[in-house]
Enzyme design. Structure first.
Site, mmCIF file in Angstrom:
data_model
loop_
_atom_site.group_PDB
_atom_site.id
_atom_site.type_symbol
_atom_site.label_atom_id
_atom_site.label_comp_id
_atom_site.label_asym_id
_atom_site.label_seq_id
_atom_site.Cartn_x
_atom_site.Cartn_y
_atom_site.Cartn_z
ATOM 1 N N HIS A 176 -120.078 -2.557 -7.060
ATOM 2 C CA HIS A 176 -120.939 -1.865 -8.012
ATOM 3 C C HIS A 176 -122.339 -2.483 -7.958
ATOM 4 C CE1 HIS A 176 -117.787 0.095 -10.929
ATOM 5 N NE2 HIS A 176 -117.578 0.401 -9.667
ATOM 6 N N GLU A 194 -124.312 -3.462 -10.257
ATOM 7 C CA GLU A 194 -124.502 -4.626 -11.140
ATOM 8 C C GLU A 194 -123.955 -5.901 -10.503
ATOM 9 O OE1 GLU A 194 -123.061 -1.698 -11.864
ATOM 10 O OE2 GLU A 194 -123.033 -1.320 -14.021
ATOM 11 N N CYS A 201 -118.072 -4.928 -14.693
ATOM 12 C CA CYS A 201 -119.458 -5.405 -14.654
ATOM 13 C C CYS A 201 -119.830 -6.100 -15.959
ATOM 14 C CB CYS A 201 -120.396 -4.242 -14.357
ATOM 15 S SG CYS A 201 -120.103 -3.560 -12.709
#
Lengths: 147, 147
Positions: A56, A58, A89
């Site tokens: 991801h 993040e 995250c």
């Protein structure tokens, strides 16, 4: 004169990252991490490209920011992300003791708030920044997917 | 004859990984990922060594397992970890659609169950495997830290 250090300014930088993800056929989510008014890390979702659910935007940006700083805590940093973070995250933000989280669109299905996943108690949160643009790029992606 | 495919067998392999972490001064948590009776990925906590809060044993092993498989879903895999996963790692397991999670010691402070962080609905869970040894290695670490 336009203040270059507004939340909107940095969210638009995160949106540019989301656009890079969209161009690659990824769910368009983008991030910048800012410390003392300067972008120190960027990231966009690469889960398909890397065949890795942990990629991801993040997660990559947290790793990159810590690498830049030379320490694993991001107490003096603000992380701008176009979409509300998921539990994974948010968990990483918790461990990083992130100073401030700013996100655009809310995620009512997979967002960390749905599951009450805790951020660090010292993390300040602002949301709904550039909400129209951050929602629009996601809608664009899912509309493309359906057709 | 000893059955080589028991949960205890694979948890002892995860404990060996935890020992590698301990040897490096890391919080000793270790993981192995098993598919069809074979270990396809290993990992141990490297947050200090890599200066990266995302470098939990589970995160690395999920990335490594997906890399081995060539796909991002771990539906046919069992992940053995010495300590109950945190919300970040549980979130990664959610996205990976992990088939089965087996952990040793419970984490009553930072474990995913404390915050009700969801795993994937299809993930089966077993815990308390080799609980004495998996707890002991953590206690050893924190005792060393205090002295």
């Amino acid at each position: 004169m336009i203040d270059p250090l507004t939340d909107e300014h940095f969210m638009k930088k995160a949106l540019m990252e989301a656009q890079f993800a969209l161009d690659k056929g990824e769910v368009p989510v983008g991030v910048v991490v800012v410390a003392h008014g300067q972008i120190i890390a960027r990231g966009h979702n690469l889960t398909e490209t890397l065949t890795d659910v942990t990629a991801h935007a993040e997660m990559q940006a947290i790793t990159a920011a810590a690498n830049y700083i030379g320490g694993k805590y991001l107490k003096d940093c603000t992380l701008y992300v176009t979409l509300e973070p998921c539990s994974m995250c948010a968990g990483a933000m918790y461990w990083s003791q992130l100073g401030r989280l700013v996100f655009g669109a809310s995620d009512d299905k997979r967002g960390y708030r749905v599951h009450n996943t805790p951020l660090h108690p010292k993390t300040k949160v602002t949301f709904g920044v550039c909400e129209d643009e951050t929602s629009f790029i996601l809608q664009t992606f899912f509309k493309q997917k359906r057709t």
